[in-house]
Design a protein around this motif. Structure first.
Motif, short mmCIF file in Angstrom:
data_model
loop_
_atom_site.label_atom_id
_atom_site.label_comp_id
_atom_site.label_asym_id
_atom_site.label_seq_id
_atom_site.Cartn_x
_atom_site.Cartn_y
_atom_site.Cartn_z
N LEU A 174 0.83 -1.21 0.00
CA LEU A 174 0.00 0.00 0.00
C LEU A 174 0.86 1.26 0.00
N LEU A 175 2.10 1.14 0.48
CA LEU A 175 3.00 2.30 0.52
C LEU A 175 3.46 2.73 -0.87
N THR A 176 3.35 1.81 -1.83
CA THR A 176 3.96 2.05 -3.15
C THR A 176 2.98 2.60 -4.17
N THR A 177 1.71 2.82 -3.80
CA THR A 177 0.72 3.22 -4.79
C THR A 177 -0.26 4.22 -4.20
N SER A 178 -0.95 4.92 -5.08
CA SER A 178 -2.01 5.83 -4.65
C SER A 178 -3.39 5.27 -4.95
N ASP A 179 -3.44 4.12 -5.65
CA ASP A 179 -4.71 3.50 -6.03
C ASP A 179 -4.78 2.10 -5.44
N ASP B 284 -18.50 4.56 3.98
CA ASP B 284 -18.80 5.63 4.94
C ASP B 284 -17.63 5.87 5.88
N ALA B 285 -17.01 4.78 6.36
CA ALA B 285 -15.88 4.92 7.28
C ALA B 285 -14.70 5.58 6.60
N LEU B 286 -14.41 5.17 5.37
CA LEU B 286 -13.27 5.74 4.65
C LEU B 286 -13.50 7.20 4.30
N SER B 287 -14.74 7.58 4.06
CA SER B 287 -15.05 8.98 3.76
C SER B 287 -14.66 9.89 4.90
N LEU B 288 -14.73 9.37 6.14
CA LEU B 288 -14.38 10.16 7.32
C LEU B 288 -12.91 10.08 7.67
N MET B 289 -12.19 9.18 7.02
CA MET B 289 -10.80 8.92 7.39
C MET B 289 -9.79 9.79 6.66
N GLY B 290 -10.20 10.47 5.61
CA GLY B 290 -9.26 11.31 4.87
C GLY B 290 -8.65 10.64 3.67
N VAL B 291 -9.39 9.66 3.04
CA VAL B 291 -8.90 9.10 1.78
C VAL B 291 -9.08 10.14 0.68
N ALA B 292 -8.26 10.02 -0.38
CA ALA B 292 -8.37 10.98 -1.49
C ALA B 292 -9.71 10.84 -2.20
N SER B 293 -10.17 9.61 -2.38
CA SER B 293 -11.49 9.35 -2.97
C SER B 293 -11.88 7.91 -2.65
N VAL B 294 -13.16 7.63 -2.69
CA VAL B 294 -13.64 6.28 -2.46
C VAL B 294 -14.89 6.06 -3.30
N ALA B 295 -15.00 4.87 -3.88
CA ALA B 295 -16.16 4.52 -4.70
C ALA B 295 -16.40 3.02 -4.57
N ILE B 296 -17.64 2.61 -4.88
CA ILE B 296 -18.02 1.19 -4.80
C ILE B 296 -18.26 0.67 -6.21
N LEU B 297 -17.57 -0.42 -6.57
CA LEU B 297 -17.77 -1.06 -7.86
C LEU B 297 -19.09 -1.83 -7.84
N GLN B 298 -19.86 -1.69 -8.90
CA GLN B 298 -21.15 -2.39 -9.00
C GLN B 298 -20.95 -3.68 -9.82
N PRO B 299 -21.07 -4.88 -9.19
CA PRO B 299 -20.90 -6.13 -9.94
C PRO B 299 -21.92 -6.22 -11.08
N PRO B 300 -21.54 -6.76 -12.24
CA PRO B 300 -22.46 -6.87 -13.38
C PRO B 300 -23.71 -7.67 -13.01
N ALA B 301 -24.84 -7.27 -13.58
CA ALA B 301 -26.11 -7.93 -13.26
C ALA B 301 -26.16 -9.37 -13.71
N ASP B 302 -25.38 -9.73 -14.74
CA ASP B 302 -25.45 -11.09 -15.27
C ASP B 302 -24.55 -12.07 -14.54
N LYS B 303 -23.86 -11.63 -13.51
CA LYS B 303 -22.98 -12.52 -12.76
C LYS B 303 -23.77 -13.23 -11.66
N PRO B 304 -23.33 -14.45 -11.28
CA PRO B 304 -24.06 -15.22 -10.28
C PRO B 304 -23.90 -14.64 -8.87
#
Length: 725
Positions: free
Chosen positions: A193-198, A261-281
């Protein structure tokens, strides 16, 4: 040493462990390891040193130091103890701990590892020893994941077992040497985690490993979707761009939102949630995507994502939730409820009252894990003391003059870290520098208490020139500086903030002493604990402690004093202090205070002024309710014949000129001290006070004849009346 050992005794194992027709004599293997003990220890701990018949090193992680001690000779050869934690064991247990193994659960791997180092492989698998206590009968583990801190030190392991009832997981806390979840729970793959921003946050180590194999930096919270977000250390993600990839099920989506929600309060640069495709089991995750041959980089770049809504970050629960929650209460950092996890204690006192000396004593006891004036730590605490008043050499002098119990000193030396006169504001740069200092000293171990002393010297209220008296500036400092510092190193750490008070008046002491805290009123509304230390009587050495607890029941105030170099609680009764060591002085004090004339003579001497009888009558005529000169003279005569007032004629002894126009000399009362005009600094408390010398009478006035006669013993004060109350 053996009284402190907490270990698995390998001698309880069978002499031979047999599988597939071959035998391994574990006792003989241990004996051969002990024959090469010095060599083995040098292999395990390159930074360790041999001192006489012992080998010393800082800790199980191999840092330089002297806290962990291994015996090299005699019947205790190979026995070890870490004085910082109280843990220990034999040489096989030490081998297991250093290699991140459970001496019970991983016994076969421990024996294999030792045998390999001794050059005695190949060996067949070894049966674990017979256990004294029942353990989970889950069979051999099918997978194991190691958790490291940012420096690469092993801090936890997770084992997976495939049972007839399904998958089960068991965590191992390396620092505690117990099969339990660490507190706080660490993130997986921290060195990367120290080596990247993503960073991609997934559910479970298997999914994280799948992405890591594709060259993507991924992590997971311990226990995946079941991980409590409030008990997870998210600080390695501060400043990162985080994408949460949940499993495709309801539990995964709910966890993703809580983590977001927790990360939003922690001071991350940005946070988002990936939406799994609808056709996946159902339960489809990152590991499944890799197994399908999906181009995960392209998928991440093109998939639908949900950004967090700020209003969702506000936690709220129904009353029913609170009533139904039967989970155990968090463990106090300082009992009883003096400092709670994530709490803020403001410790206030007027300048030169002895706050720093008292605070050092408190912190030393907490670092050693022993009670102090009724305040108790649950264990030895790791403490970082950011102090901004005392330079290095004077701090060194003060510490070297403190009295430490030799049995506790190893823990104090290791667990209490102090900065010499921090000369910068605790602004954004100061917070970052302090975080780095804490991490460099405690490495993978979480700090328990952060101390800032004093607030005034490091205060940063943000933009503008607003100071600590401004409510908005104070809230900015508390939230954006102190809370940010805590969240970056350990969200459950307690903070102690030393602060000045205004002089506390008697009425204010009775009504609300905490109104005396300097600065904005928002400070009092923010802390969880208030502690005021003040000196009710400037002529006496005792102090009073008053507590205000937001998270616990009311604590009674304490009366304390420093006796023989240590702070002690003394008895408090009927507005009078009673202590065996003070009896004689307090009797003199009570006698003196029964008459205003005696009190004036006593106080004037401490200010450097002495008087003949005529001078006193002239100086205090119609003052302090004493009346005219004749009235004062008459009262002095009575006090002198009863022995309350005596005389001293050896003025030159005290650097004074002999009084003219009198044959009696200067007035004197019991326990009288004269200021020399010089000042001294108490190296224990930092208090500046006048240098005083005791004054002893040479003559007294005879009650029967009114003649002025020499005293028999100047150091024994004799009263010439039956009732001396």
């Amino acid at each position: 040493m053996t009284d402190l050992l907490v270990c698995m005794d390998f001698n309880d194992a069978p002499d031979q462990s047999v599988t597939d027709g071959e035998a391994v004599d574990t006792k003989a293997l241990k004996a051969r390891l002990l024959d090469r003990l010095s060599e083995a220890l040098a292999y395990l701990f390159p930074n360790g040193k041999q001192r006489g018949e012992q080998f010393v090193v800082g800790d199980l992680q191999g840092h330089a130091g002297k806290s962990l001690v291994v015996d090299l000779q005699g019947q205790k050869a190979g026995m070890w103890i870490d004085f910082a934690t109280g843990e220990g064991g034999d040489v096989l247990d030490l081998w297991a701990q250093v290699n991140g193994l459970d001496s019970q659960q991983d016994f076969p791997q421990v024996i294999q590892s030792v045998a390999q180092w001794l050059g005695e492989l190949p060996l067949h698998p070894v049966q674990p020893p017979i256990k004294k206590e029942p353990m989970d009968q889950l069979g051999p583990w099918s997978a194991k994941w190691d958790y490291h801190d940012q420096a690469g030190n092993l801090i936890a392991c997770v084992y997976r077992y495939d049972t007839p009832e399904g998958k089960e997981y068991r965590p191992w806390d390396v620092r505690a040497r117990k099969m339990r979840v660490p507190n706080p729970r660490p993130l997986y793959n921290q060195p990367a985690l120290l080596t990247t921003s993503d960073v991609v946050l997934v559910e479970g180590e298997k999914a994280a490993d799948a992405l890591i194999q594709q060259g993507i930096v991924a992590t997971t919270a311990m226990n995946g979707a079941n991980a409590p977000v409030d008990k997870t250390d998210w600080s390695p993600l501060v400043g990162k761009h985080v994408l949460i990839w949940p499993d495709k099920d309801e539990a995964g989506l709910q966890y993703a939102q809580r983590a977001c929600d927790a990360l939003s309060l922690m001071g991350v640069a940005s946070v988002a949630i990936l939406q799994p495709p609808a056709d996946k089991p159902e339960k489809w995750d990152a590991a499944d995507a890799v197994a399908e041959g999906l181009d995960v980089r392209a998928f991440i770049a093109s998939c639908s994502k949900t950004e967090p809504m700020a209003q969702l970050a506000v936690p709220a629960f129904t009353v029913g939730h609170f009533l139904d929650d039967t989970s155990p209460m968090p463990e106090d950092l300082i009992l009883p409820r003096v400092l709670t996890p994530g709490g803020l204690m403001v410790f206030g006192g007027s300048p030169k009252v002895g706050k720093s000396d008292f605070l050092l004593s408190l912190l030393a006891h907490m670092a050693a894990g022993v009670p102090f004036l009724g305040m108790k730590p649950p264990r030895p605490l790791r403490i970082f003391y950011l102090q901004a008043e005392i330079g290095y050499h004077y701090l060194r002098e003060r510490l070297q003059n403190m009295t430490f119990d030799n049995k506790l000193l190893p823990l104090v030396r290791k667990n209490l870290v102090i900065t010499p006169q921090f000369k910068m504001l605790l602004n954004e740069h100061g917070v970052a520098a302090t975080c780095e200092a804490i991490r460099s000293h405690f490495a993978s171990l979480s700090v328990d208490i952060i101390v800032v002393d004093p607030l005034r010297n490091v205060f940063d209220g943000g933009e503008g020139d607003a100071g600590e008296n401004d409510n908005a500036a104070m809230l900015f400092f508390l939230q954006q500086r102190l809370d940010a510092l805590r969240d970056a190193v350990n969200p459950d750490a307690g903070i102690i903030l030393a602060h000045h008070t205004r002089k506390i008046q008697k009425k204010q002491l009775e009504d609300d002493p905490f109104q005396a805290l300097s600065g904005a009123g928002s400070l009092r509304g923010y802390y969880t604990t208030g502690l005021i230390m003040f000196q009710p009587d400037e002529n006496q050495s005792y102090r009073q402690l008053i507590f205000e607890l937001r998270n616990g029941p009311r604590l009674r105030s304490k009366v304390i004093d420093k006796v023989d170099g240590t702070w002690q609680e003394i008895e408090y009764r009927s507005d009078r202090l009673v202590n065996r060591d003070y009896g004689q002085k307090l009797d003199a004090e009570r006698r003196r205070k029964c008459d205003v004339i005696l009190e004036i003579i006593f106080e004037e001497a401490r200010a450097g002024h002495v008087y003949t009888m005529n001078q006193f009558c002239q100086s205090f005529e119609n003052r302090a309710g004493l009346g005219g000169k004749d009235t004062i003279r008459g009262r002095l005569d009575v006090l002198a014949t009863k022995g309350y007032v005596k005389l001293f004629k050896d003025a030159n002894t005290y650097g004074l000129s002999s009084p003219s126009r009198t044959k009696y000399g200067f007035l004197c009362v019991e326990d009288m001290h004269l200021s020399t005009g010089e000042e001294k600094v108490d190296i224990h408390t930092g208090e500046v006070s006048a240098t005083l010398q005791a004054v002893y009478p040479t003559h007294y006035k005879c009650r029967q004849t009114a003649a002025v006669l020499p005293v028999e013993n100047p150091r024994v004060w004799v009263y010439d009346e039956e009732d001396q109350a």
